[in-house]
Design a protein around this motif. Structure first.
Motif, PDB file in Angstrom:
ATOM      1  N   LEU A 127       7.795  90.356 -53.374  1.00 20.96           N
ATOM      2  CA  LEU A 127       7.018  89.407 -54.170  1.00 20.96           C
ATOM      3  C   LEU A 127       7.876  88.820 -55.289  1.00 20.96           C
ATOM      4  CD1 LEU A 127       4.006  88.478 -54.294  1.00 20.96           C
ATOM      5  CD2 LEU A 127       3.675  90.254 -56.034  1.00 20.96           C
ATOM      6  N   ARG A 128       7.792  87.514 -55.452  1.00 22.32           N
ATOM      7  CA  ARG A 128       8.523  86.873 -56.539  1.00 22.32           C
ATOM      8  C   ARG A 128       7.981  87.345 -57.891  1.00 22.32           C
ATOM      9  NH1 ARG A 128      11.189  82.076 -54.710  1.00 22.32           N
ATOM     10  NH2 ARG A 128      10.588  81.567 -52.555  1.00 22.32           N
ATOM     11  N   ARG A 129       8.871  87.386 -58.858  1.00 24.03           N
ATOM     12  CA  ARG A 129       8.454  87.762 -60.205  1.00 24.03           C
ATOM     13  C   ARG A 129       7.397  86.791 -60.730  1.00 24.03           C
ATOM     14  NH1 ARG A 129      13.472  88.631 -63.548  1.00 24.03           N
ATOM     15  NH2 ARG A 129      13.484  90.731 -62.656  1.00 24.03           N
ATOM     16  N   SER A 130       7.548  85.523 -60.413  1.00 24.42           N
ATOM     17  CA  SER A 130       6.584  84.529 -60.897  1.00 24.42           C
ATOM     18  C   SER A 130       5.209  84.759 -60.284  1.00 24.42           C
ATOM     19  CB  SER A 130       7.081  83.110 -60.591  1.00 24.42           C
ATOM     20  OG  SER A 130       7.298  82.944 -59.192  1.00 24.42           O
ATOM     21  N   ASP A 131       5.177  85.141 -58.999  1.00 27.15           N
ATOM     22  CA  ASP A 131       3.892  85.400 -58.354  1.00 27.15           C
ATOM     23  C   ASP A 131       3.198  86.612 -58.961  1.00 27.15           C
ATOM     24  OD1 ASP A 131       4.068  83.254 -56.606  1.00 27.15           O
ATOM     25  OD2 ASP A 131       5.142  84.399 -55.088  1.00 27.15           O
ATOM     26  N   LEU A 132       3.959  87.665 -59.235  1.00 28.77           N
ATOM     27  CA  LEU A 132       3.362  88.850 -59.849  1.00 28.77           C
ATOM     28  C   LEU A 132       2.855  88.530 -61.244  1.00 28.77           C
ATOM     29  CD1 LEU A 132       2.649  91.828 -59.898  1.00 28.77           C
ATOM     30  CD2 LEU A 132       5.001  92.332 -60.615  1.00 28.77           C
ATOM     31  N   ALA A 133       3.617  87.755 -62.005  1.00 30.08           N
ATOM     32  CA  ALA A 133       3.201  87.400 -63.358  1.00 30.08           C
ATOM     33  C   ALA A 133       1.873  86.638 -63.340  1.00 30.08           C
ATOM     34  CB  ALA A 133       4.290  86.576 -64.039  1.00 30.08           C
TER      35      ALA A 133
END
Length: 278
Positions: A34-40
């Protein structure tokens, strides 16, 4: 410099496939998961703040943020407990807490008496580093032939990762290895233990360090042993925590009739008495 908290969040993020959360595929990626941006976005925090947590630059996330991250990562109850524990020890480091004492090796008299009452059952007292501190004669009858108890200070973690007989003894060696590595995080001095850094890691090698850093929460199912004389043994584990001593009393029980019969034969052959190391 990273922290156990940041490592755990990053490891879980890397293990999640975006499509499993209903997120669109965005082409090839430089890293898995998972991309960091998606998790954020899922956790309702900024990418910059998530980066600070993962890199160890923010060690005190609030309870609501921790809960949001747990939800965003779809953690199960055991993983949520581990996340909260990592927040606690990471925040303690940031606050400059004193160095914790090494795990206790002395077994209290009342615990030794409990072991005696469990005879001829199969029971053992350990600490979180895997030190085998006291055991019943039944435990010795079953594990004595494995080589685990051959040293003056037996240690299950060291045995699992370094003893040549361990992979043959544990039918599900990888699961047992994950359990032993994970339990080190629950010890009172996991990160600054001289034993961990100077004795175990150099001899256990990457099989150990990769499991330790993966933070895989074990399921602890049936323990299967390929016993050198009794054949396959299937054992259930009942664990009693001894929080005042940072120790555990573990009782092994037959999971089926064939194992029960084999255990009776092993205990009948075995000799000896309750043993404790201090």
């Amino acid at each position: 410099m990273g922290t156990p908290l940041g490592d755990f969040i990053r490891t879980k993020r890397d293990s999640i496939q975006p499509e499993s959360l209903g997120l669109p595929e965005r082409g090839r990626r430089r890293s898995p998961g998972l991309r960091r941006s998606d998790l954020a976005v899922r956790a309702g925090i900024s990418v910059e703040y998530l980066t600070r947590i993962e890199q160890g630059r923010d060690r005190n996330p609030s309870v609501p943020i921790v809960n949001s991250l747990a939800d965003a990562l779809s953690l199960d109850p055991a993983e949520r407990n581990h996340l909260r524990y990592l927040v606690k020890i990471t925040g303690g480091e940031c606050a400059g807490r004193t160095r914790p004492a090494p795990p206790a090796r002395e077994v209290r008299a009342t615990v030794r008496e409990t072991l005696r009452l469990l005879e001829p059952g199969i029971a053992v007292v350990t600490n979180r580093l895997g030190d085998v501190l006291a055991w019943t004669s039944g435990y010795a009858a079953v594990l004595g032939a494995s080589g685990l108890l051959d040293t003056e200070a037996p240690n299950l973690t060291r045995y699992v990762f370094t003893h040549p007989a361990a992979r043959a003894l544990f039918a599900d060696w990888a699961d047992v290895a994950d359990e032993q590595a994970f339990d080190l995080w629950l010890g009172p001095s996991v990160e600054n233990s001289e034993w961990l850094s100077t004795e175990l890691a150099p001899v256990a090698g990457p099989e150990f360090t990769s499991r330790l850093n993966r933070h895989a929460v074990p399921r602890r199912g049936v323990l299967r042993l390929d016993h050198p004389t009794a054949g396959e043994l299937r054992l259930l584990r009942e664990t009693m925590e001894l929080p005042a001593d940072a120790q555990q009393l573990v009782v092994l029980l037959a999971a089926d009739d064939a194992t029960a019969q084999a255990l009776d034969q092993l205990r009948h052959r075995g000799t000896g008495h309750l043993r404790a190391i201090s």
